[in-house]
Design a protein around this motif. Structure first.
Motif, mmCIF file in Angstrom:
data_model
loop_
_atom_site.group_PDB
_atom_site.id
_atom_site.type_symbol
_atom_site.label_atom_id
_atom_site.label_comp_id
_atom_site.label_asym_id
_atom_site.label_seq_id
_atom_site.Cartn_x
_atom_site.Cartn_y
_atom_site.Cartn_z
ATOM 1 N N THR A 1 0.823 -1.202 0.000
ATOM 2 C CA THR A 1 0.000 0.000 0.000
ATOM 3 C C THR A 1 0.860 1.256 0.000
ATOM 4 O O THR A 1 1.809 1.365 0.779
ATOM 5 N N VAL B 1 -2.278 -4.739 -4.786
ATOM 6 C CA VAL B 1 -1.678 -3.400 -4.767
ATOM 7 C C VAL B 1 -2.753 -2.374 -4.430
ATOM 8 O O VAL B 1 -3.810 -2.317 -5.072
ATOM 9 N N GLU B 2 -2.480 -1.596 -3.399
ATOM 10 C CA GLU B 2 -3.346 -0.471 -3.008
ATOM 11 C C GLU B 2 -2.556 0.793 -3.323
ATOM 12 O O GLU B 2 -1.636 1.135 -2.576
ATOM 13 N N PRO B 3 -2.881 1.534 -4.393
ATOM 14 C CA PRO B 3 -1.994 2.572 -4.910
ATOM 15 C C PRO B 3 -2.302 3.997 -4.482
ATOM 16 O O PRO B 3 -1.683 4.920 -5.006
ATOM 17 N N ARG C 1 6.143 4.939 -10.462
ATOM 18 C CA ARG C 1 4.893 4.178 -10.630
ATOM 19 C C ARG C 1 4.141 4.012 -9.307
ATOM 20 O O ARG C 1 3.085 3.372 -9.270
ATOM 21 N N ALA D 1 3.629 1.317 -3.801
ATOM 22 C CA ALA D 1 3.080 -0.038 -3.748
ATOM 23 C C ALA D 1 3.452 -0.837 -4.988
ATOM 24 O O ALA D 1 3.780 -2.025 -4.905
ATOM 25 N N GLU D 2 3.413 -0.206 -6.152
ATOM 26 C CA GLU D 2 3.740 -0.909 -7.392
ATOM 27 C C GLU D 2 5.225 -1.279 -7.439
ATOM 28 O O GLU D 2 5.588 -2.387 -7.854
ATOM 29 N N HIS D 3 6.088 -0.388 -7.004
ATOM 30 C CA HIS D 3 7.509 -0.713 -6.962
ATOM 31 C C HIS D 3 7.788 -1.830 -5.952
ATOM 32 O O HIS D 3 8.641 -2.696 -6.201
ATOM 33 N N TYR D 4 7.070 -1.821 -4.843
ATOM 34 C CA TYR D 4 7.200 -2.922 -3.882
ATOM 35 C C TYR D 4 6.767 -4.243 -4.528
ATOM 36 O O TYR D 4 7.410 -5.288 -4.352
ATOM 37 N N ARG D 5 5.647 -4.209 -5.248
ATOM 38 C CA ARG D 5 5.162 -5.423 -5.915
ATOM 39 C C ARG D 5 6.218 -5.958 -6.879
ATOM 40 O O ARG D 5 6.512 -7.163 -6.888
ATOM 41 N N GLU D 6 6.784 -5.058 -7.678
ATOM 42 C CA GLU D 6 7.790 -5.479 -8.647
ATOM 43 C C GLU D 6 8.997 -6.104 -7.949
ATOM 44 O O GLU D 6 9.534 -7.121 -8.402
#
Length: 221
Positions: free
Chosen positions: A58, A93-95, A71, A74-79
């Motif tokens: 998040t 992902v909570e953006p 990006r 949260a998106e960078h963490y996901r990647e």
């Protein structure tokens, strides 16, 4: 040059932030977005250790992350987690969250919208914000059990990883101030502040480690 006393006071704040919870299997993990990709690394490690079947990362952006994480946090963490072997389908992902209170509220809404049953949450934050994050989560989602976790680093190790000692101490002072101010404003549960910790905070504040302080009547967690 940071004085010996300032380092000692920073250590008091660092130690107080550590909740010292033992990680254990939970319904879900929530990784709180920030400038520190170490949160994603620690979340991935806990996933591989079988501590949770599902992760919510998040975070939107802040002035300290918009250039490094265009990006969104949260998106960078996901990647990063996917690079470390976490299956993409195990990550939500909570953006949109821009503060800790929104991290918790928006993650809860996302999980409820997906009908994910949650009885316990592994809450993964930066090391110097464990207690602050826990206190916020307990206030905003009191009917689940919270287990705090962060990258297991000492204060000197964390300073080495960030490469900015003054910023780290500023952030410690800011986190401590919120623990003292936000309960009165309804943003987190009240916690007893040991006298040594309060004194250390006051000395650092008076010495000018103030860039992360919030106005006493701030309106977000």
């Amino acid at each position: 040059m940071i004085s010996t006393q300032a380092w000692a006071d920073a250590q008091w704040l660092w130690d107080f932030q550590q909740m010292r919870h033992e990680p254990r299997p939970c319904s879900v993990a929530i990784g709180l977005g920030s400038h520190d990709l170490g949160v994603a690394d620690t979340t991935a490690d806990l996933y591989h250790r079988g501590m949770m079947p599902l992760i919510v990362f998040t975070g939107a952006n802040s002035r300290t992350t918009r250039d490094r994480m265009p990006r969104g946090e949260a998106e960078h963490y996901r990647e990063r987690a996917v690079e470390l072997g976490v299956p993409a389908e195990a990550i939500l992902v909570e953006p949109n969250a821009r503060n800790t209170g929104e991290n918790i509220r928006f993650s809860r809404a996302l999980l409820e919208a997906g009908s994910v049953p949650v009885s316990s949450v592994l809450l993964i934050s930066k090391p110097y914000e464990e207690r602050r994050s826990y206190a916020t989560a307990r206030k905003l989602w009191p009917d689940v059990e919270w287990v705090s976790a962060s990258t297991p680093l000492t204060l000197p190790e964390y300073v080495d990883s960030i490469q900015d000692a003054r910023l780290v101490i500023d952030m410690l002072v800011g986190a401590q101030q919120r623990l003292m101010v936000y309960p009165r404003q309804g943003f987190m549960i009240e916690q007893e502040i040991p006298e040594d910790v309060a004194t250390a905070y006051e000395r650092l504040r008076d010495e000018g480690f103030t860039s992360r302080l919030v106005p006493e009547e701030s309106s977000h967690g």
